[in-house]
Design an enzyme around this catalytic site. Structure first.
Site, PDB file in Angstrom:
ATOM      1  N   ASP A 157       0.759  -1.264  -0.041  1.00 43.82           N
ATOM      2  CA  ASP A 157      -0.071  -0.032  -0.018  1.00 43.82           C
ATOM      3  C   ASP A 157       0.978   1.180  -0.007  1.00 43.82           C
ATOM      4  OD1 ASP A 157      -2.564   1.288   0.272  1.00 43.82           O
ATOM      5  OD2 ASP A 157      -3.236   0.543   1.736  1.00 43.82           O
ATOM      6  N   ASP A 218     -10.683   2.783  -2.913  1.00 40.94           N
ATOM      7  CA  ASP A 218     -11.012   1.254  -2.382  1.00 40.94           C
ATOM      8  C   ASP A 218     -12.616   1.129  -2.565  1.00 40.94           C
ATOM      9  OD1 ASP A 218      -8.653   1.241  -1.168  1.00 40.94           O
ATOM     10  OD2 ASP A 218      -9.194   1.306   0.812  1.00 40.94           O
TER      11      ASP A 218
END
Ligand SMILES: *[C@@H]1O[C@H](CO)[C@@H](O)[C@H](O)[C@H]1NC(C)=O
Ligand SMILES: *[C@@H]1O[C@H](CO)[C@@H](O)[C@H](O)[C@H]1NC(C)=O
Ligand SMILES: *[C@@H]1O[C@H](CO)[C@@H](O)[C@H](O)[C@H]1NC(C)=O
Length: 419
Positions: A157, A218
């Site tokens: 990430d 997301d």
């Protein structure tokens, strides 16, 4: 220029143009904790949902026993919130001792014993998005640790880091993974953070260093979120499709099928568009508590065959017209030299009744040039309230379709050979 030299240069360019670790030759399939289980760490209050050894072992068992592995879902991955907040005295990451009482290698070994592959999460910055230790000043030791544990898939990430560092840092971590000698699929969040700031990511480099990468926000457990991701991928789909191919894929994020937010029709729409985009198929749902129709959809062989088509050509959205978006993907021809296509019509209008759409083949960029003998058409997700008709008028082929509200009509077209 000498022709041999030209040939050599071409070979060098093409051999170094994409990541070559032998992985993700078709879009990865598996299961990932994040969308369903987030950063739940309170195992006393939510024992069945917390990020823990118990959750992973239970899910691994279900993937092996309920047909998911057999269908192709072979990765099981832990996302954020698995670690202790402190590294150990050797600067190594440590799995949370309460929730992973036997350590991470034990979990990986168990997953492998089921015939599955093991995925884990890290973050390129100083901290993960959930506030756990990041990799920035510990790249080498983290790559080694993952290798030692038997990790097969690393998602990296991009929270808590200067965006400027990504163009060098993501490739560097990829090289460190490579140096461990253990093939690990490398999932990068690199472009999404850059695109969010309006930068154009360096896709030449991303393709070369990552097996897959997140392009957009997301996913959340709602149709609004799925619709929004579809719109982003739709608007950018011709550009994005050029980045995808065997070993390197765009990632529209997890499948949320089986959770709380999507109806059955909406779930079909997510599955259909994801397979056309050649996106990874990463479920994020409770496999022990999934309704049969959702399970069947996730295991649908014909949809998975489109996802995993060996041509490895990502599809795109040629058109969105009167709230119906159309998505096409070229797949391996059934009859040699003749196009086979998957075509999805998604109705984005939710006002209660199936919607009519009328499209020419030209609008959908479907080839009707000679020799053309029409297409055999198969409805892969039949519904009694949907239909399609193909007809010819004024020499032009047309589709008429009826698509459920926030649903999908998914067709497979196979060009006919001359009779
Ligand atoms: C490392 O990279 C080389 C060159 O691309 C590749 O051939 C090899 O398979 C990679 N090894 C691993 C373990 O990823
Ligand atoms: C079909 O493919 C074969 C082999 O690739 C080729 O020789 C032939 O010319 C092709 N025919 C057409 C009509 O494109
Ligand atoms: C579909 O579009 C064509 C061309 O505009 C038109 O001739 C035809 O009537 C339309 N079909 C329907 C059912 O509206």
């Amino acid at each position: 220029m000498d022709t041999k030299l030209v040939f050599l240069v071409v070979c060098l360019v093409s051999s170094s143009s994409a990541l070559d670790n032998g992985l993700a030759l078709t879009p990865p399939m598996g299961w990932l904790t994040w969308e369903r289980y987030r950063c739940i760490t309170d195992c006393a209050y939510r024992p069945d949902e917390c990020i823990s050894e118990r959750l992973i072992l239970k899910t691994a068992d279900l993937m092996a026993s309920e047909g998911y592995l057999e269908a192709g879902y072979d990765y099981i991955g832990i996302d954020d919130c698995w670690a202790e907040f402190e590294r150990d005295e050797n600067q190594r990451l440590v799995a949370n001792k309460d929730r992973f009482p036997n350590g991470m290698k034990y979990v990986a070994d168990y997953v492998h014993s089921k015939g599955l592959k093991f995925g884990i999460y890290g973050d390129f910055g100083t901290l993960t998005c959930g506030g756990y230790p990041g990799t920035l000043n510990h790249m080498e030791i983290d790559a080694e640790t993952f290798g030692d544990w038997g990790v097969d898939y690393v998602k990296l990430d991009g929270c808590y880091v200067d965006i400027e560092l990504m163009d060098e840092g993501y490739p560097l971590f990829g090289e460190l993974l490579n140096k461990t000698g253990r093939p690990m699929l490398y999932s990068c969040s690199w472009p999404v953070y850059q695109e969010e700031l309006g930068m154009m990511p360096d896709f030449d480099s991303i393709i070369k260093h990552c097996n897959m990468w997140r392009n957009y926000d997301d996913i959340e457990d709602s149709w609004r979120s799925v619709d929004d991701i579809m719109e982003y991928f739709g608007k950018n789909s011709k550009r994005l499709a050029t980045y995808a191919g065997p070993g390197h894929w765009n990632d529209p994020d997890m499948l949320i099928i089986g959770n709380f937010g999507l109806s059955y029709d909406q779930s079909k729409a997510q599955m259909a568009v994801w397979v056309i985009l050649a996106g990874p198929l990463l479920m994020s749902t409770d496999l022990g508590d999934i309704k049969p129709e959702f399970k069947e959809l996730l295991l649908n062989k014909e949809l998975i065959a489109i996802s995993q088509d060996p041509l490895g050509k990502a599809g795109y959205r040629p058109l969105k017209k009167s709230q119906i978006s159309v998505w096409t993907r070229e797949i391996t021809p059934v009859v040699s030299n003749r196009t086979s296509l998957a075509v999805a019509f998604v109705n984005h209008n939710d006002n209660g009744t199936p919607r009519f759409g009328n499209f020419t083949f030209e609008e959908l960029e479907i080839n009707t040039s000679e020799p053309f003998n029409g297409y055999d058409i198969e409805d892969l997700l039949p519904s009694s309230t949907q239909k399609y008709t193909v007809y010819q008028s004024n020499g032009r082929y047309r589709f008429e379709v009826l698509v459920n509200p926030t649903g999908v009509l998914l067709l497979k077209l196979t060009a006919k050979a001359s009779s």
